[in-house]
Design a protein around this motif. Structure first.
Motif, PDB file in Angstrom:
ATOM      1  N   LYS A 161      -6.879  -2.165   6.932  1.00 22.00           N
ATOM      2  CA  LYS A 161      -6.219  -1.619   8.124  1.00 22.00           C
ATOM      3  C   LYS A 161      -6.735  -2.278   9.393  1.00 22.00           C
ATOM      4  N   ARG A 162      -8.037  -2.565   9.422  1.00 24.17           N
ATOM      5  CA  ARG A 162      -8.596  -3.259  10.588  1.00 24.17           C
ATOM      6  C   ARG A 162      -8.026  -4.676  10.726  1.00 24.17           C
ATOM      7  N   MET A 163      -7.543  -5.227   9.611  1.00 24.35           N
ATOM      8  CA  MET A 163      -6.955  -6.571   9.608  1.00 24.35           C
ATOM      9  C   MET A 163      -5.439  -6.515   9.786  1.00 24.35           C
ATOM     10  N   GLN A 164      -4.942  -5.356  10.263  1.00 22.52           N
ATOM     11  CA  GLN A 164      -3.519  -5.168  10.573  1.00 22.52           C
ATOM     12  C   GLN A 164      -2.638  -5.189   9.333  1.00 22.52           C
ATOM     13  N   LEU A 165      -3.193  -4.852   8.177  1.00 27.23           N
ATOM     14  CA  LEU A 165      -2.427  -4.703   6.954  1.00 27.23           C
ATOM     15  C   LEU A 165      -2.108  -3.226   6.736  1.00 27.23           C
ATOM     16  N   LYS A 166      -1.117  -2.960   5.891  1.00 24.24           N
ATOM     17  CA  LYS A 166      -0.795  -1.580   5.542  1.00 24.24           C
ATOM     18  C   LYS A 166      -1.073  -1.393   4.054  1.00 24.24           C
ATOM     19  N   PRO A 167      -2.280  -0.936   3.713  1.00 23.79           N
ATOM     20  CA  PRO A 167      -2.642  -0.821   2.298  1.00 23.79           C
ATOM     21  C   PRO A 167      -2.024   0.394   1.631  1.00 23.79           C
ATOM     22  N   GLY A 168      -1.900   0.285   0.321  1.00 28.48           N
ATOM     23  CA  GLY A 168      -1.496   1.401  -0.523  1.00 28.48           C
ATOM     24  C   GLY A 168      -2.304   1.332  -1.800  1.00 28.48           C
ATOM     25  N   PHE A 169      -2.527   2.496  -2.408  1.00 25.43           N
ATOM     26  CA  PHE A 169      -3.332   2.565  -3.625  1.00 25.43           C
ATOM     27  C   PHE A 169      -2.446   2.767  -4.855  1.00 25.43           C
ATOM     28  N   LEU A 170      -2.847   2.123  -5.949  1.00 24.26           N
ATOM     29  CA  LEU A 170      -2.240   2.364  -7.255  1.00 24.26           C
ATOM     30  C   LEU A 170      -3.272   3.035  -8.135  1.00 24.26           C
TER      31      LEU A 170
ATOM     32  N   LEU B 101       5.588   1.872  -3.434  1.00 19.83           N
ATOM     33  CA  LEU B 101       4.778   1.751  -2.224  1.00 19.83           C
ATOM     34  C   LEU B 101       5.323   0.679  -1.285  1.00 19.83           C
ATOM     35  N   ILE B 102       5.811  -0.414  -1.859  1.00 22.51           N
ATOM     36  CA  ILE B 102       6.325  -1.513  -1.035  1.00 22.51           C
ATOM     37  C   ILE B 102       7.661  -1.148  -0.406  1.00 22.51           C
ATOM     38  N   GLU B 103       8.583  -0.629  -1.215  1.00 19.95           N
ATOM     39  CA  GLU B 103       9.947  -0.404  -0.755  1.00 19.95           C
ATOM     40  C   GLU B 103      10.105   0.866   0.066  1.00 19.95           C
ATOM     41  N   LYS B 104       9.398   1.916  -0.290  1.00 23.03           N
ATOM     42  CA  LYS B 104       9.591   3.209   0.376  1.00 23.03           C
ATOM     43  C   LYS B 104       8.543   3.507   1.445  1.00 23.03           C
ATOM     44  N   HIS B 105       7.381   2.867   1.354  1.00 22.20           N
ATOM     45  CA  HIS B 105       6.306   3.198   2.294  1.00 22.20           C
ATOM     46  C   HIS B 105       5.804   1.996   3.079  1.00 22.20           C
ATOM     47  N   GLY B 106       6.435   0.835   2.873  1.00 20.35           N
ATOM     48  CA  GLY B 106       6.121  -0.330   3.681  1.00 20.35           C
ATOM     49  C   GLY B 106       4.750  -0.927   3.463  1.00 20.35           C
ATOM     50  N   CYS B 107       4.125  -0.661   2.333  1.00 16.24           N
ATOM     51  CA  CYS B 107       2.783  -1.197   2.068  1.00 16.24           C
ATOM     52  C   CYS B 107       2.877  -2.706   1.808  1.00 16.24           C
ATOM     53  N   ASP B 108       1.929  -3.443   2.377  1.00 22.16           N
ATOM     54  CA  ASP B 108       1.925  -4.894   2.186  1.00 22.16           C
ATOM     55  C   ASP B 108       0.610  -5.399   1.593  1.00 22.16           C
ATOM     56  N   PHE B 109      -0.223  -4.470   1.115  1.00 24.94           N
ATOM     57  CA  PHE B 109      -1.478  -4.836   0.464  1.00 24.94           C
ATOM     58  C   PHE B 109      -1.830  -3.698  -0.503  1.00 24.94           C
ATOM     59  N   LEU B 110      -1.906  -4.015  -1.794  1.00 23.85           N
ATOM     60  CA  LEU B 110      -2.087  -2.978  -2.805  1.00 23.85           C
ATOM     61  C   LEU B 110      -3.491  -3.041  -3.403  1.00 23.85           C
ATOM     62  N   ILE B 111      -4.109  -1.875  -3.519  1.00 23.71           N
ATOM     63  CA  ILE B 111      -5.441  -1.758  -4.106  1.00 23.71           C
ATOM     64  C   ILE B 111      -5.345  -0.883  -5.344  1.00 23.71           C
ATOM     65  N   MET B 112      -5.697  -1.445  -6.490  1.00 25.31           N
ATOM     66  CA  MET B 112      -5.713  -0.683  -7.737  1.00 25.31           C
ATOM     67  C   MET B 112      -7.082  -0.059  -7.925  1.00 25.31           C
ATOM     68  N   ASP B 113      -7.112   1.256  -8.054  1.00 29.39           N
ATOM     69  CA  ASP B 113      -8.348   1.961  -8.384  1.00 29.39           C
ATOM     70  C   ASP B 113      -8.417   2.056  -9.906  1.00 29.39           C
ATOM     71  N   ASP B 114      -9.180   1.142 -10.518  1.00 27.86           N
ATOM     72  CA  ASP B 114      -9.294   1.020 -11.977  1.00 27.86           C
ATOM     73  C   ASP B 114      -8.061   0.276 -12.526  1.00 27.86           C
ATOM     74  N   GLY B 115      -7.962   0.197 -13.847  1.00 26.63           N
ATOM     75  CA  GLY B 115      -6.852  -0.504 -14.468  1.00 26.63           C
ATOM     76  C   GLY B 115      -7.109  -1.966 -14.742  1.00 26.63           C
ATOM     77  N   PHE B 116      -8.359  -2.415 -14.570  1.00 25.19           N
ATOM     78  CA  PHE B 116      -8.686  -3.829 -14.758  1.00 25.19           C
ATOM     79  C   PHE B 116      -8.315  -4.325 -16.145  1.00 25.19           C
ATOM     80  N   GLN B 117      -8.622  -3.539 -17.175  1.00 22.68           N
ATOM     81  CA  GLN B 117      -8.368  -3.978 -18.554  1.00 22.68           C
ATOM     82  C   GLN B 117      -6.945  -3.698 -19.008  1.00 22.68           C
ATOM     83  N   SER B 118      -6.290  -2.699 -18.427  1.00 24.20           N
ATOM     84  CA  SER B 118      -5.040  -2.213 -19.016  1.00 24.20           C
ATOM     85  C   SER B 118      -3.788  -2.417 -18.180  1.00 24.20           C
TER      86      SER B 118
END
Length: 341
Positions: A72-81, A131-148
């Motif tokens: 957010k400080r870098m002017q991005l709009k993050p969203g979490f998966l 997140l991209i289409e409905k909430h305008g997120c342009d940077f996605l952060i996955m909390d876990d899910g590395f293996q799957s």
């Protein structure tokens, strides 16, 4: 999770590990093959995964939050998966931090939703599109899910707890590893050593030999005011409850009684009544984690919540520029992906 896991996972290998080694070998083979052969959908936004090598808590969620704040400080709009531990929605669902209950979306998504939109679903590609289409997120952060996860990851930051490391170094069910380290390192972009301790040193050296950058961070209370001189019954249902008890002490509180519960534990009325009665009889305050408080928000009486103190924690990187570097490298990898088509 770690508190529900067999204690021998976090000890030197013994006869139990030997007896389970054939099953571990099969699990490792299947898990490694699955990571190598998985078809990963490419998403129209950069994807940063915050994962770990093992089951159990390593502090991923506070790290994900810290990176979202930097984005957010870098002017991005993050969203979490998030998959949402214990969640019950069949379709992708964006978490409402004020109205959703942990039993429906999971406890960690409720914490994440205080900082950015969170899509809860096992189908992370569908969640990403939402997140991209409905909430305008342009940077996605996955909390876990590395293996799957079945989406393309532009940067995989793997969090390793310095106190517990990778346990006995064996794969499920003989140990806590989700796959062999060598198989997981292939997909690792950087390693984050969390906290103090030497248990992670061996895997840190292995990652360094593989050419992966090593970062360091720790957690600290968001605010130490208000705990000094207070006596508590501390309780927690997280991966490693003892870490929380130590954090209360570090913040100035005295942990007179401690009560650990399994990770993601949903408290029954009689458990809460017993905690309250014990604290009242001993003249103690009640204190727990932010993750536990998220689960209690729709499951405890207002009287219990009024008596409860919640210890919030923040991730602090040892070098201030590291979060910006990680996000920049994620963006660079995404741009290269887009150029390749």
């Amino acid at each position: 999770m770690a508190s529900e896991a067999p204690p021998f996972w976090w000890e030197e290998p013994d006869w139990k590990v030997l007896a389970l080694s054939p099953l571990s070998a099969v699990y490792a083979l299947v898990a490694g093959r699955g990571m190598r052969r998985a078809r990963r959908e490419k998403i129209e936004a950069p994807v940063l995964c915050v994962g770990n090598f093992t089951v159990g808590g390593t502090g991923k969620t506070p790290v994900a939050i810290a990176l979202a704040e930097q984005a957010k400080r870098m002017q991005l709009k993050p969203g979490f998966l998030s998959r949402g531990h214990g969640g019950s929605f069949a379709e992708p669902h964006v978490v409402d931090a004020h109205h959703d209950a942990a039993k429906h979306v999971g406890d960690e998504p409720l914490l994440l939703a205080e900082h950015a939109p969170v899509a809860v679903t096992p189908n992370r590609a569908a969640g990403a599109r939402l997140l991209i289409e409905k909430h305008g997120c342009d940077f996605l952060i996955m909390d876990d899910g590395f293996q799957s996860a079945r989406i393309h990851i532009d940067y995989a930051l793997i969090v390793v707890d310095a106190r517990y490391g990778i346990g006995n170094g064996r794969v499920i069910p003989g140990g806590p590893l989700r796959a062999k380290i060598v198989d997981q390192l292939v997909f690792t972009s950087g390693l984050l050593k969390m906290g103090e301790g030497t248990a992670a040193d061996a895997v840190v050296r292995q990652a360094a030999r593989a050419g992966r950058p090593i970062f360091e961070a720790h957690t600290e209370p968001s605010s130490k005011t208000g705990l000094a001189g207070k006596r508590f019954l501390a309780f927690a249902g997280i991966g490693h409850p003892d870490k929380f008890f130590d954090t209360v002490r570090a913040a100035g509180g005295e942990v007179v009684l401690s009560k650990p519960f399994p990770d993601h534990h949903f408290y029954a009325e009689d458990e809460l009544a017993e905690l309250a009665a014990t604290a009242r009889a001993e003249g103690l305050g009640l204190i727990t984690t932010a993750k536990d408080a998220a689960r209690l928000r729709h499951g405890a009486s207002q009287d219990f919540l009024d008596r409860l103190e919640v210890l919030e924690i923040d991730t602090v990187f040892e070098l201030d520029h590291v979060p910006e570097r990680i996000i920049d490298e994620t963006l660079d990898a995404w741009r290269q992906r887009k150029l390749r088509g």
